[in-house]
Design a protein around this motif. Structure first.
Motif, short mmCIF file in Angstrom:
data_model
loop_
_atom_site.label_atom_id
_atom_site.label_comp_id
_atom_site.label_asym_id
_atom_site.label_seq_id
_atom_site.Cartn_x
_atom_site.Cartn_y
_atom_site.Cartn_z
N LEU A 29 21.30 45.31 -3.74
CA LEU A 29 20.12 45.94 -3.16
C LEU A 29 19.53 45.00 -2.12
CD1 LEU A 29 18.41 47.25 -6.42
CD2 LEU A 29 19.75 48.57 -4.80
N ASN A 30 19.10 45.55 -0.99
CA ASN A 30 18.46 44.70 0.01
C ASN A 30 16.94 44.68 -0.21
OD1 ASN A 30 17.43 47.06 1.17
ND2 ASN A 30 18.91 47.08 2.85
N SER A 31 16.23 43.97 0.61
CA SER A 31 14.78 43.79 0.43
C SER A 31 13.99 45.08 0.61
CB SER A 31 14.26 42.73 1.39
OG SER A 31 14.54 43.10 2.72
N ASP A 32 14.61 46.10 1.23
CA ASP A 32 13.95 47.39 1.40
C ASP A 32 14.23 48.36 0.26
OD1 ASP A 32 12.85 46.62 3.86
OD2 ASP A 32 14.67 47.19 4.94
N GLY A 33 14.95 47.89 -0.77
CA GLY A 33 15.28 48.75 -1.90
C GLY A 33 16.40 49.73 -1.58
N GLU A 34 17.27 49.34 -0.66
CA GLU A 34 18.39 50.19 -0.28
C GLU A 34 19.68 49.66 -0.89
OE1 GLU A 34 16.84 51.39 4.19
OE2 GLU A 34 18.08 49.62 3.92
N ILE A 35 20.57 50.58 -1.26
CA ILE A 35 21.87 50.21 -1.79
C ILE A 35 22.75 49.74 -0.64
CG2 ILE A 35 23.99 51.10 -2.84
CD1 ILE A 35 22.22 53.11 -4.36
N VAL A 36 23.42 48.60 -0.82
CA VAL A 36 24.40 48.12 0.14
C VAL A 36 25.73 48.06 -0.59
CG1 VAL A 36 25.07 46.24 1.68
CG2 VAL A 36 22.64 46.76 1.34
N VAL A 37 26.62 49.01 -0.28
CA VAL A 37 27.91 49.09 -0.95
C VAL A 37 28.81 47.95 -0.46
CG1 VAL A 37 29.98 50.48 -1.32
CG2 VAL A 37 27.74 51.59 -1.22
N LEU A 38 29.32 47.16 -1.40
CA LEU A 38 30.21 46.05 -1.07
C LEU A 38 31.67 46.46 -1.18
CD1 LEU A 38 28.27 43.30 -3.01
CD2 LEU A 38 28.14 43.81 -0.57
N SER A 39 32.00 47.22 -2.22
CA SER A 39 33.38 47.68 -2.36
C SER A 39 33.43 48.90 -3.25
CB SER A 39 34.26 46.57 -2.96
OG SER A 39 33.89 46.31 -4.30
N VAL A 40 34.45 49.72 -3.02
CA VAL A 40 34.73 50.89 -3.84
C VAL A 40 36.20 50.76 -4.26
CG1 VAL A 40 34.80 53.39 -3.98
CG2 VAL A 40 33.08 52.28 -2.55
N ASP A 41 36.41 50.41 -5.52
CA ASP A 41 37.76 50.19 -6.02
C ASP A 41 38.33 51.50 -6.56
OD1 ASP A 41 40.10 49.05 -6.85
OD2 ASP A 41 39.25 48.14 -8.66
N THR A 42 39.16 52.15 -5.75
CA THR A 42 39.78 53.42 -6.13
C THR A 42 41.07 53.57 -5.35
OG1 THR A 42 39.50 55.82 -6.30
CG2 THR A 42 38.49 54.74 -4.40
N GLU A 43 41.96 54.41 -5.87
CA GLU A 43 43.21 54.68 -5.17
C GLU A 43 43.06 55.86 -4.20
OE1 GLU A 43 46.35 55.13 -7.99
OE2 GLU A 43 45.97 53.17 -8.89
N ASN A 44 41.92 56.54 -4.24
CA ASN A 44 41.71 57.72 -3.42
C ASN A 44 40.82 57.36 -2.23
OD1 ASN A 44 40.43 60.22 -2.46
ND2 ASN A 44 41.48 61.19 -4.17
N SER A 45 41.37 57.36 -1.03
CA SER A 45 40.61 56.95 0.16
C SER A 45 39.49 57.94 0.49
CB SER A 45 41.53 56.78 1.36
OG SER A 45 42.18 57.99 1.66
N LYS A 46 39.69 59.23 0.17
CA LYS A 46 38.62 60.20 0.42
C LYS A 46 37.43 59.94 -0.49
CE LYS A 46 41.48 63.91 2.20
NZ LYS A 46 41.94 65.28 2.04
N LEU A 47 37.70 59.58 -1.75
CA LEU A 47 36.62 59.25 -2.68
C LEU A 47 35.88 58.01 -2.21
CD1 LEU A 47 35.07 59.68 -5.32
CD2 LEU A 47 36.85 58.37 -6.49
N GLU A 48 36.62 57.02 -1.73
CA GLU A 48 35.99 55.80 -1.22
C GLU A 48 35.03 56.11 -0.08
OE1 GLU A 48 37.21 51.53 0.84
OE2 GLU A 48 38.80 52.86 0.13
N GLY A 49 35.48 56.90 0.88
CA GLY A 49 34.62 57.27 2.01
C GLY A 49 33.42 58.08 1.59
N PHE A 50 33.64 58.99 0.65
CA PHE A 50 32.55 59.82 0.13
C PHE A 50 31.47 58.96 -0.53
CE2 PHE A 50 30.83 61.95 -3.67
CZ PHE A 50 30.12 62.97 -3.07
N VAL A 51 31.89 58.05 -1.40
CA VAL A 51 30.93 57.20 -2.11
C VAL A 51 30.16 56.34 -1.12
CG1 VAL A 51 30.73 55.25 -3.71
CG2 VAL A 51 32.18 57.19 -4.30
N LYS A 52 30.86 55.75 -0.16
CA LYS A 52 30.18 54.90 0.83
C LYS A 52 29.18 55.71 1.65
CE LYS A 52 33.72 51.36 1.46
NZ LYS A 52 34.73 50.80 2.37
N SER A 53 29.57 56.91 2.07
CA SER A 53 28.67 57.70 2.91
C SER A 53 27.45 58.18 2.13
CB SER A 53 29.39 58.90 3.52
OG SER A 53 29.73 59.85 2.53
#
Length: 79
Positions: A29-53
């Motif tokens: 979490l940053n100082s503004d209370g926002e989530i900052v995604v560091l990594s998404v460990d999955t074999e599905n690239s579409k799921l990774e992009g979805f989670v990040k977005s």
């Protein structure tokens, strides 16, 4: 926090024919209370992009922000 993340990911466009889609999401979490995604460990690239977005730089309601603390949450998208 996990309930808020679950809600952000609940409305999705995945159709899961075989197994559930799973991922391990590492974020901080940053100082503004926002989530900052560091990594998404999955074999599905579409799921990774979805989670990040859906999660990256989205504000969450937390009482105390521990800036820089690492969090890991399991994510499962099922049919």
């Amino acid at each position: 926090l996990s309930k808020q993340i679950s809600k952000m990911l609940s409305d999705n466009y995945f159709s899961v024919e075989q197994d559930d889609l799973t991922a391990q999401v590492r974020f901080t979490l940053n100082s503004d209370g926002e989530i900052v995604v560091l990594s998404v460990d999955t074999e599905n690239s579409k799921l990774e992009g979805f989670v990040k977005s859906r999660l990256n730089y989205k504000k969450v309601d937390v009482t105390t922000i521990e800036e820089g603390k690492l969090y890991t949450v399991p994510v499962r998208i099922s049919a």
